[in-house]
Design a protein around this motif. Sequence first.
Motif, PDB file in Angstrom:
ATOM      1  N   PHE A 223      44.386 -28.544 -12.620  1.00 16.36           N
ATOM      2  CA  PHE A 223      43.910 -27.485 -13.509  1.00 16.36           C
ATOM      3  C   PHE A 223      42.753 -28.052 -14.325  1.00 16.36           C
ATOM      4  CE2 PHE A 223      48.382 -26.319 -12.881  1.00 16.36           C
ATOM      5  CZ  PHE A 223      48.251 -24.983 -12.516  1.00 16.36           C
TER       6      PHE A 223
ATOM      7  N   GLU B 110      43.943 -30.268  -6.579  1.00 13.52           N
ATOM      8  CA  GLU B 110      44.845 -29.197  -6.975  1.00 13.52           C
ATOM      9  C   GLU B 110      45.047 -29.164  -8.492  1.00 13.52           C
ATOM     10  OE1 GLU B 110      48.479 -29.606  -4.827  1.00 13.52           O
ATOM     11  OE2 GLU B 110      47.567 -29.251  -2.871  1.00 13.52           O
TER      12      GLU B 110
ATOM     13  N   ARG C 264      49.577 -30.518  -9.024  1.00 11.81           N
ATOM     14  CA  ARG C 264      49.151 -29.552 -10.035  1.00 11.81           C
ATOM     15  C   ARG C 264      49.282 -30.183 -11.416  1.00 11.81           C
ATOM     16  NH1 ARG C 264      45.943 -25.966  -8.634  1.00 11.81           N
ATOM     17  NH2 ARG C 264      46.779 -24.198  -9.822  1.00 11.81           N
ATOM     18  N   TRP C 265      48.237 -30.860 -11.851  1.00  8.84           N
ATOM     19  CA  TRP C 265      48.240 -31.497 -13.157  1.00  8.84           C
ATOM     20  C   TRP C 265      46.968 -31.099 -13.900  1.00  8.84           C
ATOM     21  CZ3 TRP C 265      44.939 -35.959 -14.281  1.00  8.84           C
ATOM     22  CH2 TRP C 265      44.109 -36.317 -13.210  1.00  8.84           C
ATOM     23  N   ARG C 266      47.002 -31.222 -15.216  1.00 10.41           N
ATOM     24  CA  ARG C 266      45.861 -30.825 -16.042  1.00 10.41           C
ATOM     25  C   ARG C 266      44.948 -32.029 -16.250  1.00 10.41           C
ATOM     26  NH1 ARG C 266      45.880 -25.888 -17.847  1.00 10.41           N
ATOM     27  NH2 ARG C 266      47.830 -24.707 -17.870  1.00 10.41           N
TER      28      ARG C 266
END
Length: 239
Positions: free
Chosen positions: A144, A142, A120-122
């Motif tokens: 962002f 996964e 979960r990384w941007r």
Amino acid sequence: MDLQKPDLQKQDLQQQSAPPAVSDLRASDAERDRIADILHDALAEGRLTADEHAERVEGVLRAKTVGELEVFIRDLPAAHRQGSASSPAPAPHRPTAGALPIDPDDNVVAVFSGAVRKGRWRAGRRIHAYAVFGSVEIDLSEAFFDHQQVVVKSFAIFGSVEIRVPENVSLRGTGSGVLGSFEVDTLDSGDPQAPVVYVDGWAVLGSVEARPRRGKVVADILDRVQRKVDRSLRKHLGH
């Protein structure tokens, strides 16, 4: 001796190899979104009561196939006008001019080593990946997405860059290989607002590969249907 048995076996094999009917295909988030819009319009027009609308929307969110979705609108006039509606335009093969920065938001470098971005990384608007006698893995399945357009500039020299994206985004590739391989599986999302990932660059005696990771989707797109339904219900109830 039963002479018809080989023919029956041949028919069974033909049926097994035949493509599935459209109604049996798995429904996409864009198709659920479309059905939710039709139900919202039917509620506003007085064709459905609030209870009927809520019940059908719950069914839309649970539906797995295209056929299951169509059940909820088959008695509405809008359902019979969809055949003439135009399909959404595919994502362009190049990002919008001037929309992306020249400098990268993130550099992923592997020199005689390995580097990984996953979980979960941007994802920034521009990501540069360098693999020199090493390997880089960029997993966006996964991540962002704060921006609709994302460029992954990839350079593989005696190394490899592997990119994975969610299956409900659009994917484009414009790179090349020099005594190496540059392979991007073109992908089109049914949602015109879905992120578009552009993979560019080159591979010299190395490889760059970009593919969708099946079963992984952008959660924000899935949530959009529920948010739209919630807004419609609040508007109808006067909240």
